[in-house]
Design an enzyme around this catalytic site. Structure first.
Site, mmCIF file in Angstrom:
data_model
loop_
_atom_site.group_PDB
_atom_site.id
_atom_site.type_symbol
_atom_site.label_atom_id
_atom_site.label_comp_id
_atom_site.label_asym_id
_atom_site.label_seq_id
_atom_site.Cartn_x
_atom_site.Cartn_y
_atom_site.Cartn_z
ATOM 1 N N ASN A 17 0.864 -1.181 0.000
ATOM 2 C CA ASN A 17 0.000 0.000 0.000
ATOM 3 C C ASN A 17 0.901 1.232 0.000
ATOM 4 O O ASN A 17 1.502 1.561 1.022
ATOM 5 C CB ASN A 17 -0.890 -0.028 1.248
ATOM 6 C CG ASN A 17 -1.707 1.229 1.412
ATOM 7 O OD1 ASN A 17 -1.820 2.032 0.486
ATOM 8 N ND2 ASN A 17 -2.280 1.413 2.590
ATOM 9 N N LYS A 19 0.089 4.258 -0.253
ATOM 10 C CA LYS A 19 -0.571 5.424 0.360
ATOM 11 C C LYS A 19 -0.363 6.663 -0.532
ATOM 12 O O LYS A 19 -0.325 6.548 -1.733
ATOM 13 C CB LYS A 19 -0.054 5.650 1.783
ATOM 14 C CG LYS A 19 -0.085 4.377 2.618
ATOM 15 C CD LYS A 19 0.093 4.644 4.075
ATOM 16 C CE LYS A 19 0.202 3.326 4.816
ATOM 17 N NZ LYS A 19 0.139 3.475 6.248
ATOM 18 N N HIS A 105 -9.431 0.803 5.003
ATOM 19 C CA HIS A 105 -8.116 0.975 5.632
ATOM 20 C C HIS A 105 -8.260 1.878 6.859
ATOM 21 O O HIS A 105 -9.083 2.798 6.866
ATOM 22 C CB HIS A 105 -7.120 1.575 4.640
ATOM 23 C CG HIS A 105 -5.718 1.596 5.159
ATOM 24 N ND1 HIS A 105 -5.264 2.590 5.997
ATOM 25 C CD2 HIS A 105 -4.697 0.721 5.006
ATOM 26 C CE1 HIS A 105 -4.011 2.327 6.324
ATOM 27 N NE2 HIS A 105 -3.636 1.202 5.736
ATOM 28 N N GLU A 107 -6.640 4.303 7.934
ATOM 29 C CA GLU A 107 -6.506 5.755 7.711
ATOM 30 C C GLU A 107 -7.789 6.334 7.128
ATOM 31 O O GLU A 107 -8.122 7.494 7.380
ATOM 32 C CB GLU A 107 -5.281 6.030 6.819
ATOM 33 C CG GLU A 107 -3.996 5.865 7.621
ATOM 34 C CD GLU A 107 -2.825 5.288 6.862
ATOM 35 O OE1 GLU A 107 -2.822 5.319 5.614
ATOM 36 O OE2 GLU A 107 -1.899 4.780 7.532
ATOM 37 N N GLU A 177 -5.171 -5.316 10.679
ATOM 38 C CA GLU A 177 -4.176 -4.274 10.861
ATOM 39 C C GLU A 177 -4.456 -3.531 12.171
ATOM 40 O O GLU A 177 -5.253 -2.580 12.187
ATOM 41 C CB GLU A 177 -4.229 -3.282 9.697
ATOM 42 C CG GLU A 177 -3.950 -3.913 8.350
ATOM 43 C CD GLU A 177 -3.378 -2.892 7.378
ATOM 44 O OE1 GLU A 177 -2.245 -3.108 6.936
ATOM 45 O OE2 GLU A 177 -4.033 -1.888 7.103
ATOM 46 N N GLY A 183 2.500 2.145 10.754
ATOM 47 C CA GLY A 183 3.391 3.286 10.587
ATOM 48 C C GLY A 183 4.061 3.730 11.875
ATOM 49 O O GLY A 183 4.656 4.806 11.928
ATOM 50 N N SER A 223 3.612 -2.213 10.335
ATOM 51 C CA SER A 223 5.073 -2.158 10.470
ATOM 52 C C SER A 223 5.769 -3.473 10.103
ATOM 53 O O SER A 223 6.697 -3.900 10.790
ATOM 54 C CB SER A 223 5.458 -1.707 11.884
ATOM 55 O OG SER A 223 4.946 -0.403 12.132
HETATM 56 C C1 PEP Z 1 -0.709 -0.075 5.987
HETATM 57 O O1 PEP Z 1 -0.790 1.082 5.637
HETATM 58 O O2 PEP Z 1 -1.587 -0.874 5.637
HETATM 59 C C2 PEP Z 1 0.417 -0.467 6.822
HETATM 60 C C3 PEP Z 1 0.395 -1.647 7.355
HETATM 61 O O3 PEP Z 1 1.427 0.455 6.986
HETATM 62 P P1 PEP Z 1 2.888 0.193 7.656
HETATM 63 O O4 PEP Z 1 3.414 -1.095 7.050
HETATM 64 O O5 PEP Z 1 3.708 1.372 7.264
HETATM 65 O O6 PEP Z 1 2.668 0.057 9.113
#
Ligand code: PEP
Length: 262
Positions: A17, A19, A105, A107, A177, A183, A223
């Site tokens: 992703n 973003k 997601h 966000e 998630e 992040g 992460s």
């Molecule tokens: C994501 O945006 O789905 C995500 C898991 O981000 P990150 O790997 O940066 O934590």
């Protein structure tokens, strides 16, 4: 470290992703690098997808065209067309070359304010438009601290998948998630991930039956890095990874892809 003790026949699925990152040059270069660096495993041993920003989807589709790396979008609107300024339909995403689309997601839930009902409409619209939705679920840090992870994930699963038939459900991937791990550099331990993945599979079995539940892929996201991908993927119900930050570097993303099948 796809553990030899792992019993599953589900094919691993790693998605990146991107973003709101990259530009017209770096998006093409990143897609090309992922293609060349994952050529020996992508599509055969492991399904791989990248999800660029909307405006770079068509360039991404070109860069991926002779490869087995799939294209995904980061969001979709539930209407098919009309006066919905700024929105993008499933048909448009399909036309741009997408196979997958991320729905719900964290966000979008927590920054933009999307609720479960809207996310559910998006999942339906994606399937109707011929896309394969990746439904994201996961709890906030305060919800985990208050022992509400099961409650939150159960609600997001039930509402997010409401009205889907078992046949339609087979188009869906679930991504667990935990919001506190996205992040932040904090990763759920493999045991924490497995615990919630097992809950998700149990919920799927209750609603759609054991056969479908056994076939649905559940990704972990939060992460993920090359050095933790293998131990997460070794868990029985972790079938793939949704990768944010580390998907912006082709060598890190490809190392994660390879860790999923080694
Ligand atoms: C994501 O945006 O789905 C995500 C898991 O981000 P990150 O790997 O940066 O934590």
């Amino acid at each position: 470290m796809r553990g030899s003790t792992k019993l599953t026949t589900r094919k691993a699925f790693i998605a990146g992703n991107w973003k709101m990152n990259t530009d017209s040059h770096t998006s093409v270069k990143l897609a090309q690098d992922v293609v060349s660096m994952s050529r020996d495993v992508a599509g055969s041993a492991v399904d791989v997808a990248v999800c660029p920003p909307f405006v770079y989807l068509q360039q991404g589709a070109k860069a991926l065209s002779s490869s087995r790396v799939a294209l995904g979008a980061q969001d979709v609107y539930f209407e098919q067309k009309g006066a919905f300024t700024g929105e993008i339909s499933a048909g448009m995403l399909k036309d741009a070359g997408c196979t997958y689309v991320i729905c719900g997601h964290s966000e979008r839930r927590h920054v933009i304010g999307e609720g479960d009902e809207l996310v559910n409409k998006k999942v339906h619209a994606a399937i109707l438009g011929g896309l394969l939705p990746i439904l994201c679920v996961g709890e906030l840090l305060e919800e985990r601290k208050a022992n509400k992870t099961t409650e939150v994930v159960t609600r997001q699963m039930k509402k997010g998948l409401a009205g889907l038939s078992p046949e339609k459900m087979s188009a869906v991937t679930i991504a667990y998630e935990p919001v506190w791990a996205i992040g932040t550099g904090l990763t759920a331990t493999p045991q924490q991930a497995q615990e919630v993945h097992a809950l998700i599979r149990k919920l799927l079995a209750e609603v759609f039956g054991r056969k479908i539940a056994g076939e649905i892929r559940i990704q972990y996201g939060g992460s993920v890095k090359p050095d933790n991908a293998g131990e997460l993927m070794a868990e029985e119900d972790v079938d793939g990874l949704l990768v944010g930050g580390a998907s912006l570097k082709a060598d890190d993303f490809t190392a994660i892809v390879k860790a999923a099948v080694s």
